[in-house]
Design a protein around this motif. Structure first.
Motif, PDB file in Angstrom:
ATOM      1  N   ALA A   1       0.832  -1.203   0.000  1.00 55.28           N
ATOM      2  CA  ALA A   1       0.000   0.000   0.000  1.00 55.28           C
ATOM      3  C   ALA A   1       0.867   1.255   0.000  1.00 55.28           C
ATOM      4  CB  ALA A   1      -0.906  -0.007   1.226  1.00 55.28           C
ATOM      5  N   PRO A   2       0.425   2.312  -0.693  1.00 55.49           N
ATOM      6  CA  PRO A   2       1.196   3.557  -0.719  1.00 55.49           C
ATOM      7  C   PRO A   2       1.041   4.335   0.580  1.00 55.49           C
ATOM      8  CG  PRO A   2      -0.859   3.850  -1.911  1.00 55.49           C
ATOM      9  CD  PRO A   2      -0.804   2.394  -1.529  1.00 55.49           C
ATOM     10  N   LEU A   3       1.977   5.246   0.794  1.00 56.64           N
ATOM     11  CA  LEU A   3       1.896   6.156   1.941  1.00 56.64           C
ATOM     12  C   LEU A   3       0.959   7.311   1.616  1.00 56.64           C
ATOM     13  CD1 LEU A   3       5.701   6.399   2.819  1.00 56.64           C
ATOM     14  CD2 LEU A   3       3.962   5.070   4.038  1.00 56.64           C
ATOM     15  N   ALA A   4       0.133   7.691   2.593  1.00 56.33           N
ATOM     16  CA  ALA A   4      -0.745   8.847   2.414  1.00 56.33           C
ATOM     17  C   ALA A   4       0.008  10.145   2.662  1.00 56.33           C
ATOM     18  CB  ALA A   4      -1.936   8.752   3.371  1.00 56.33           C
ATOM     19  N   ALA A   5       1.105  10.078   3.413  1.00 52.43           N
ATOM     20  CA  ALA A   5       1.889  11.279   3.708  1.00 52.43           C
ATOM     21  C   ALA A   5       3.226  10.859   4.296  1.00 52.43           C
ATOM     22  CB  ALA A   5       1.146  12.196   4.684  1.00 52.43           C
ATOM     23  N   VAL A   6       4.174  11.785   4.241  1.00 51.29           N
ATOM     24  CA  VAL A   6       5.481  11.620   4.877  1.00 51.29           C
ATOM     25  C   VAL A   6       5.747  12.841   5.733  1.00 51.29           C
ATOM     26  CG1 VAL A   6       7.973  11.630   4.454  1.00 51.29           C
ATOM     27  CG2 VAL A   6       6.509  10.101   3.142  1.00 51.29           C
ATOM     28  N   ARG A   7       6.274  12.618   6.903  1.00 55.26           N
ATOM     29  CA  ARG A   7       6.726  13.707   7.759  1.00 55.26           C
ATOM     30  C   ARG A   7       8.214  13.487   8.042  1.00 55.26           C
ATOM     31  NH1 ARG A   7       3.602  16.159   5.915  1.00 55.26           N
ATOM     32  NH2 ARG A   7       1.799  17.299   6.723  1.00 55.26           N
ATOM     33  N   ILE A   8       8.995  14.551   7.924  1.00 56.89           N
ATOM     34  CA  ILE A   8      10.433  14.460   8.141  1.00 56.89           C
ATOM     35  C   ILE A   8      10.741  14.764   9.605  1.00 56.89           C
ATOM     36  CG2 ILE A   8      12.709  15.268   7.430  1.00 56.89           C
ATOM     37  CD1 ILE A   8      11.143  13.917   5.194  1.00 56.89           C
ATOM     38  N   ALA A   9      11.460  13.870  10.256  1.00 58.65           N
ATOM     39  CA  ALA A   9      11.907  14.089  11.635  1.00 58.65           C
ATOM     40  C   ALA A   9      13.263  14.778  11.567  1.00 58.65           C
ATOM     41  CB  ALA A   9      12.007  12.762  12.379  1.00 58.65           C
ATOM     42  N   ARG A  10      13.275  16.065  11.806  1.00 55.20           N
ATOM     43  CA  ARG A  10      14.521  16.835  11.670  1.00 55.20           C
ATOM     44  C   ARG A  10      15.226  17.046  13.013  1.00 55.20           C
ATOM     45  NH1 ARG A  10      14.763  18.152   6.430  1.00 55.20           N
ATOM     46  NH2 ARG A  10      12.803  18.479   5.285  1.00 55.20           N
ATOM     47  N   THR A  11      14.569  16.724  14.100  1.00 54.42           N
ATOM     48  CA  THR A  11      15.187  16.825  15.426  1.00 54.42           C
ATOM     49  C   THR A  11      14.929  15.521  16.175  1.00 54.42           C
ATOM     50  OG1 THR A  11      13.224  17.669  16.574  1.00 54.42           O
ATOM     51  CG2 THR A  11      14.625  19.298  15.452  1.00 54.42           C
ATOM     52  N   PRO A  12      15.707  15.219  17.207  1.00 60.98           N
ATOM     53  CA  PRO A  12      15.437  14.013  18.001  1.00 60.98           C
ATOM     54  C   PRO A  12      14.036  14.005  18.592  1.00 60.98           C
ATOM     55  CG  PRO A  12      17.624  14.865  18.491  1.00 60.98           C
ATOM     56  CD  PRO A  12      16.959  15.887  17.630  1.00 60.98           C
ATOM     57  N   GLU A  13      13.515  15.183  18.909  1.00 57.02           N
ATOM     58  CA  GLU A  13      12.169  15.258  19.490  1.00 57.02           C
ATOM     59  C   GLU A  13      11.099  14.825  18.485  1.00 57.02           C
ATOM     60  OE1 GLU A  13      14.998  17.248  21.767  1.00 57.02           O
ATOM     61  OE2 GLU A  13      14.467  17.730  19.674  1.00 57.02           O
ATOM     62  N   ASP A  14      11.401  14.952  17.194  1.00 55.61           N
ATOM     63  CA  ASP A  14      10.445  14.523  16.167  1.00 55.61           C
ATOM     64  C   ASP A  14      10.393  13.006  16.008  1.00 55.61           C
ATOM     65  OD1 ASP A  14       9.914  17.190  15.571  1.00 55.61           O
ATOM     66  OD2 ASP A  14      11.413  17.274  13.962  1.00 55.61           O
TER      67      ASP A  14
END
Length: 566
Positions: A528-541
């Motif tokens: 199945a495809p991804l509906a969205a991507v979020r980039i974790a740019r910090t350790p808190e992400d």
């Protein structure tokens, strides 16, 4: 064998395999009796000196026994008696293991607590267990919490430094010392991550935690040149399991106090291990970026347990090190050296296990020559009496169908401390449910698809997050360093979303770029495809739990409104 080797002779290890009284509560005493090299240092701790150099300090079996007895005398003087639970909240490394040895020698029940556990969760957990005392590196916040609710305060609350400074001879120990455990006696409590509330408290039993590990006495690599680096959290069953193995074998082992690469790599270079045991988190760090070529120069085997690892990371690690002549799979010790040349690269033994299982009960071996086989965790180990994929009603599903993974093995936990109702919820049709979703193929190999709580319920049916992560890490490795795939509410059901850590040289990539590359690879894999991507740019992400696991539950909460219609 080398005169200076600490490794127990093969005949002694073979006798330990059939010793009826041996178990998790007394393995140090059996090692002392069986190993003639009891004065040779083999358990190493590490520190960094004022010049930034790694300093290793060795401890022999006799040293461990002396430290254990001193700690036990302190606990006994503070009123600890057989069967009583005592919390140990100290930093990782050798220290929690010494407290474990001391408390079990008194017949008490150490409740080992990862000191990274969130403080409010820790207090709830200690209250649930009903500990009679707490030993901690820092008692300030605990003391404040108990002042607010003195009814919950244990009998004692002490600094670990106070125990370390205690000086007493064996006269301070009880007459019946060390304690003689029955097979079913509880010898430790191991907690879950507690990300959704009070952690579960898994009981380890004296005999059960040893059952299944007997073959390691002759199968685990224990040549004079072998050296183990244990990166497991040592407040966890995994760390305790490898420590038990190392003590009985007399295997030189560095007990790590930190799993992060910045600490691990310098110690690897100083210790030169031939084996590395860890949860997946450290393997992710070692396998990304520049590989630790110098530290891993002698590694022939990587041991993973807990959650299974990803091929995208495994394939890089097995290019390191060298497999010596005579090393035969799956980590067998040959009684006669095989006539074969050394092979370049190493082997990765991926074991699916948990505290509840008592050990890794499935094993898959990957070498540089292995074909890719996404999410395969291999066949059940010989200790497993039965393993099956189950339907919700407990019926055994045919090969190829996806269901709940159930096992029957003598190593399984007796259940959860003070929670028979929770224990019963993991029992189905005579099986213990591992909490995993799996399938089995016609050759009897099992495939780990997801944790039951992480399955993504889409309108078109369930999507399993681990195969999706596998593709992102292996087929989008030029972009993706690490990732976690979660289900996010949409108009109808959930949809898969990936939270991604980027490779350092593509740190400016956009979510749309990553999503496009990921969905091309997923389409090619039939997923199945991804509906969205979020980039974790910090350790808190990219939040991690106390053992370094990504907290998917927290990610689900953070991104719950991501796909909501405006």
């Amino acid at each position: 064998m080398n005169d200076h080797s600490s490794v127990a002779p093969l005949a002694a290890r073979e006798r330990l395999m059939s010793e009826p009284a041996l178990g998790a509560g007394n393995f140090l005493d059996h090692a002392l009796a069986a190993n003639p090299h009891r004065a040779v240092p083999f358990v190493f701790t590490h520190r960094t000196d004022h010049r930034g150099e790694v300093v290793l300090r060795g401890h022999s079996l006799l040293d461990l026994a002396a430290l254990r007895d001193r700690y036990a005398a302190w606990y006994h003087a503070n009123g600890v008696r057989p069967g009583e639970p005592v919390a140990v909240v100290v930093g990782e490394g050798l220290e929690p293991l010494l407290h474990f040895l001391a408390l079990t020698a008194l017949g008490a029940v150490p409740a080992l607590v990862n000191d990274a556990l969130r403080h409010d969760v820790l207090v709830r957990y200690l209250d649930h267990v009903g500990v009679v005392g707490v030993v901690a590196d820092d008692t300030t916040r605990l003391a404040a919490a108990y002042r607010e609710d003195p009814q919950r305060r244990p009998r004692f609350l002490a600094l670990a430094a106070e125990v370390r400074a205690f000086d007493a001879d064996r006269a301070g120990l009880p007459a019946a010392y060390p304690h003689r455990h029955g097979p079913d006696d509880v010898v430790a409590l191991i907690h879950s991550s507690g990300t959704t509330g009070t952690p579960k408290s898994t009981m380890l039993s004296h005999r059960g935690f040893w059952d299944g590990k007997q073959p390691r006495m002759v199968r685990f690599p224990a040549e004079p040149y072998d050296r183990l680096m244990s990166l497991m959290p040592h407040t966890h069953a995994g760390g305790l399991s490898y420590f038990l193995t190392a003590v009985l074998l007399g295997l030189p082992t560095v007990v790590m106090a930190d799993w992060r690469r910045a600490t691990v790599e310098p110690v690897m270079e100083a210790f030169q291990p031939t084996m590395v045991a860890s949860f997946p988190r450290t393997f992710v760090e070692l396998a990304t970026g520049e590989l630790p070529v110098r530290g891993a120069a002698k590694v022939h085997s990587w041991f993973n347990t807990g959650d299974s690892a990803h091929h995208g990371h495994i394939r890089r690690l097995v290019t390191l090190g060298e497999r010596p002549a005579g090393l035969i799979r799956p980590w067998l010790l040959p009684q006669e050296r095989a006539e074969q040349p050394a092979l370049p690269g190493s082997q990765f033994i991926d074991g699916l296990g948990s505290s509840e299982m008592g050990m890794a009960l499935f094993g898959q071996i990957t070498t540089p020559e292995s074909a890719r086989d996404d999410r395969c965790v291999g066949k059940p180990l010989e200790v497993v009496e039965k393993a099956a994929v189950l339907g919700l009603d407990g019926t055994e599903l045919p090969d190829g169908e996806v269901g709940l993974l159930g096992v029957v093995a003598p190593s399984l936990t007796p259940g959860y401390w003070n929670d028979p109702r929770l224990t019963a919820s993991f029992e189905l049709n005579g099986y213990w449910l591992t909490g995993d979703v799996a399938r089995r193929d016609a050759d009897g190999r099992f495939y780990h698809l997801d944790r039951t709580v992480d399955v993504i319920d889409t309108a078109d049916g369930p999507v399993h997050s681990l195969p999706v992560e596998e593709v992102l890490l292996a087929d989008c490795a030029d972009l993706v360093r690490d990732c976690s795939v979660i289900g996010v509410p949409a108009e109808h059901g959930q949809l898969p979303v990936a939270v991604v850590q980027l490779q350092a040289d593509v740190a400016d990539s956009s979510p749309d770029e990553v999503q496009a590359a990921a969905n091309r690879a997923l389409a090619a894999a039939g997923l199945a495809p991804l509906a969205a991507v979020r980039i974790a740019r910090t350790p808190e992400d990219f939040p991690l739990g106390p053992t370094g696991k990504v907290l998917k539950r927290e990610l689900r909460t953070r991104h719950a409104a991501l796909l909501a219609r405006p």
